[in-house]
Structures are given as structure tokens and as C-alpha cells.
Design a protein around this motif. Structure first.
Motif, PDB file in Angstrom:
ATOM      1  N   ASP A 133      47.777  45.449  32.540  1.00  0.00           N
ATOM      2  CA  ASP A 133      48.056  44.213  33.279  1.00  0.00           C
ATOM      3  C   ASP A 133      48.662  44.526  34.643  1.00  0.00           C
ATOM      4  O   ASP A 133      48.513  43.747  35.592  1.00  0.00           O
ATOM      5  CB  ASP A 133      49.028  43.325  32.490  1.00  0.00           C
ATOM      6  CG  ASP A 133      48.394  42.760  31.227  1.00  0.00           C
ATOM      7  OD1 ASP A 133      47.146  42.800  31.124  1.00  0.00           O
ATOM      8  OD2 ASP A 133      49.136  42.286  30.354  1.00  0.00           O
ATOM      9  N   THR A 151      45.577  44.701  36.873  1.00  0.00           N
ATOM     10  CA  THR A 151      44.852  43.435  37.034  1.00  0.00           C
ATOM     11  C   THR A 151      45.675  42.432  37.845  1.00  0.00           C
ATOM     12  O   THR A 151      45.131  41.675  38.650  1.00  0.00           O
ATOM     13  CB  THR A 151      44.491  42.831  35.663  1.00  0.00           C
ATOM     14  OG1 THR A 151      45.687  42.632  34.898  1.00  0.00           O
ATOM     15  CG2 THR A 151      43.558  43.768  34.898  1.00  0.00           C
ATOM     16  N   TYR A 199      44.343  42.131  41.674  1.00  0.00           N
ATOM     17  CA  TYR A 199      43.512  40.931  41.567  1.00  0.00           C
ATOM     18  C   TYR A 199      42.101  41.225  41.063  1.00  0.00           C
ATOM     19  O   TYR A 199      41.104  40.778  41.625  1.00  0.00           O
ATOM     20  CB  TYR A 199      43.452  40.203  42.928  1.00  0.00           C
ATOM     21  CG  TYR A 199      44.818  39.920  43.492  1.00  0.00           C
ATOM     22  CD1 TYR A 199      45.625  38.917  42.957  1.00  0.00           C
ATOM     23  CD2 TYR A 199      45.323  40.692  44.541  1.00  0.00           C
ATOM     24  CE1 TYR A 199      46.904  38.681  43.457  1.00  0.00           C
ATOM     25  CE2 TYR A 199      46.599  40.458  45.055  1.00  0.00           C
ATOM     26  CZ  TYR A 199      47.378  39.454  44.505  1.00  0.00           C
ATOM     27  OH  TYR A 199      48.627  39.224  45.001  1.00  0.00           O
ATOM     28  N   SER A 237      39.812  41.551  37.274  1.00  0.00           N
ATOM     29  CA  SER A 237      39.845  41.236  35.845  1.00  0.00           C
ATOM     30  C   SER A 237      39.841  42.520  35.036  1.00  0.00           C
ATOM     31  O   SER A 237      39.510  43.601  35.548  1.00  0.00           O
ATOM     32  CB  SER A 237      38.627  40.393  35.477  1.00  0.00           C
ATOM     33  OG  SER A 237      37.441  41.151  35.640  1.00  0.00           O
ATOM     34  N   SER A 284      37.760  43.296  32.740  1.00  0.00           N
ATOM     35  CA  SER A 284      36.381  43.775  32.637  1.00  0.00           C
ATOM     36  C   SER A 284      35.956  44.506  33.911  1.00  0.00           C
ATOM     37  O   SER A 284      35.265  45.537  33.854  1.00  0.00           O
ATOM     38  CB  SER A 284      35.426  42.619  32.347  1.00  0.00           C
ATOM     39  OG  SER A 284      35.484  41.648  33.378  1.00  0.00           O
ATOM     40  N   THR A 285      36.393  44.011  35.074  1.00  0.00           N
ATOM     41  CA  THR A 285      36.070  44.681  36.335  1.00  0.00           C
ATOM     42  C   THR A 285      36.772  46.034  36.419  1.00  0.00           C
ATOM     43  O   THR A 285      36.189  47.034  36.860  1.00  0.00           O
ATOM     44  CB  THR A 285      36.476  43.814  37.532  1.00  0.00           C
ATOM     45  OG1 THR A 285      35.714  42.600  37.514  1.00  0.00           O
ATOM     46  CG2 THR A 285      36.234  44.535  38.848  1.00  0.00           C
TER      47      THR A 285
END
Length: 273
Positions: free
Chosen positions: A192, A195, A199, A201, A203-204
Motif C-alpha cells: 500500500d 499504491t 497513485y 493500483s 494490479s498496475t
């Protein structure tokens, strides 16, 4: 020069260093695969002879052409990537790094920088002849010739150290994340952190690591921590201290991961030569 003029020369004495190496000469095509990130206590010199290969070293990714080499120094995390179904002919050498005279130029780089060695076409032709003679000397168990040829090999490669092509270009956000990991892998507690701060996700984040480093963020951070813990153990830290200082929150899990990755327990590694 006068006949009676003496010339005094000095060559640094090189202590006996054992060298391990192997040839992989199989003509059989292999399916694409990714070897896991790992580290060594010694210098590794990987030489590609044939195949569609990339090499990840720390936060850099290098695409190799036949005749190119990758050098990694002790505790520099790296992995080999066979990008597509292809023949994978290569050689790999492991050297003791205690000789500054022999290996100083090969390990002067920063972690993950200038690992790729790209000899000239002329040098690659000379090296192919050295490889053939080394292969023959190995088959004949001619140790003296093996040492001579390996020194010849190093002498040629040394001319091209730090002269290789740069690593593959990565997206700016991934470069920033990798820089963050290099600085903070010991303290990051959750993905986290990335992420939320960059900025992207989850998955990205995973897609970027899979696309460019062929691994996951979790595995990459774990490899960095394991490599750092090995350095701490070699520097005299206790297993518990190495675990905590490298950023592992769970002692028993650290021992399990270390044993699975290196086939030896942290305590055994600490007490090894």
C-alpha cells in the motif's frame, strides 16, 4: 638501450583463487522461463553465446546479444530471463573477489549499474577462440591451461567494463518505486506504501514488475532483504539482528525463506567460510 642496463619490473602477486565455471552447450530449444532473483558471495560472470536473453540486476534490466556478458558482484541481486523459446547456450564463471588486482575494475560499479559488458565484434571473435580452447583444456583436465585461458578471457573483457549499453528504459513511475525500495526496503511494511504514494493500483504495480523485472514487488523486496541480511551475517550480526535489521517482521518466516532460497540456514551461513 645499453646492454648493461638493468630493468626492474614488478607484477602484483595473485594468491591462489579457486574458480568455478560451466558451459551450457545444448542445442535444444528451451521454453521461455525466468530464474528467481538470487545472490552469490562471489563475482559472477555470465556470458551469452546464443539465445533470447535479458538479465535483471537490482533495479536494472539488460537485453543481451550473443557475445555480451553480465558481471555481478557479491550480494548484487540478479536473475536470468529467457524471453522466448530459444536455444540457451552460455557460460558462467564464479570468482573469489579478494584480488583487487584481478577484479577491481569488474566490481567498481554501483549496485545495478554498468553490469553489461559489450565487447567489440573483433573482441567477440577472439573470445570465441578462447572459449573453444578453454572447453578443450577442460575436457583434457589441463588445469594450467584453464587458468591461463581464464586470465586471457578476463583481460579481454576488462577493456570493455563500464562501456556497455545502458539498461532498458523503464517507466518513470517504476524507476521512482525502485529507487524508493532501494532506500527503504528495510522499513516498508505493505505494498500500500507504493499504491498510495505513487497513485497506481495494485494490479498496475504488479504488471509493471512482471513486465520489466519478471517478478512481483513482494518477491523483489524479499530478495533485497535476504541479500542485505547475508551481508549483516557475514559482518558478525546475530541471526535475530540480521532478521530484524533487514526488515523481516517474523523470525521463523525469515529462517524458512533463507533456507528455501539459499539451501542453508542463516546460522549455517553465518558460520561458513
Amino acid at each position: 638501450m645499453a646492454d648493461n642496463e638493468n630493468i626492474h619490473l614488478h607484477v602484483p602477486f595473485v594468491d591462489a583463487n579457486e574458480i568455478e565455471y560451466y558451459f551450457s552447450q545444448s542445442p535444444i530449444e528451451n521454453a521461455a522461463r525466468v530464474w528467481p532473483f538470487h545472490v552469490h558471495d562471489r563475482i559472477e560472470l555470465y556470458i551469452l553465446l546464443e539465445g533470447d536473453v535479458s538479465f535483471a540486476v537490482e533495479s536494472s534490466l539488460y537485453k543481451l546479444s550473443p557475445g555480451d556478458a553480465i558481471v555481478t558482484k557479491p550480494n548484487e541481486i540478479h536473475n536470468c530471463i529467457l524471453n522466448s523459446r530459444s536455444v540457451h547456450r552460455h557460460m558462467c564463471f564464479w570468482f573469489d573477489h579478494s584480488s583487487e588486482f584481478l577484479f577491481g575494475d569488474f566490481i567498481s560499479h554501483n549496485f545495478g549499474e554498468n553490469n553489461l559488458i559489450v565487447p567489440s565484434d573483433e573482441a567477440k571473435t577472439k573470445l570465441l577462440d578462447v572459449y573453444k580452447r578453454l572447453y578443450d583444456a577442460s575436457a583434457q583436465r589441463d588445469v594450467y591451461a584453464q587458468h591461463h585461458l581464464i586470465l586471457e578471457l578476463l583481460c579481454i573483457f576488462r577493456r570493455f567494463v563500464s562501456g556497455g549499453a545502458p539498461s532498458e528504459q523503464m517507466p518513470a513511475v517504476l524507476c521512482d518505486i525502485l529507487d524508493d525500495i532501494d532506500k527503504n526496503f528495510k522499513t516498508v511494511r505493505s505494498l500500500d506504501h507504493f499504491t498510495e504514494n505513487y497513485y497506481v493500483s495494485a494490479s498496475t504495480l504488479n504488471r509493471l514488475f512482471k513486465r520489466y523485472l519478471r517478478t512481483t514487488p513482494k518477491m523483489y523486496i524479499e530478495s533485497k532483504r535476504l541479500a542485505y541480511s547475508r551481508q549483516l551475517l557475514k559482518n558478525g550480526k546475530s541471526v535475530l539482528s540480521a532478521c530484524m535489521e533487514a526488515g523481516f517482521p517474523d523470525y521463523s518466516n525469515y529462517i524458512r525463506l533463507f533456507k528455501r532460497r539459499f539451501d542453508i540456514t542463516p546460522n549455517q551461513y553465518k558460520n561458513s567460510k
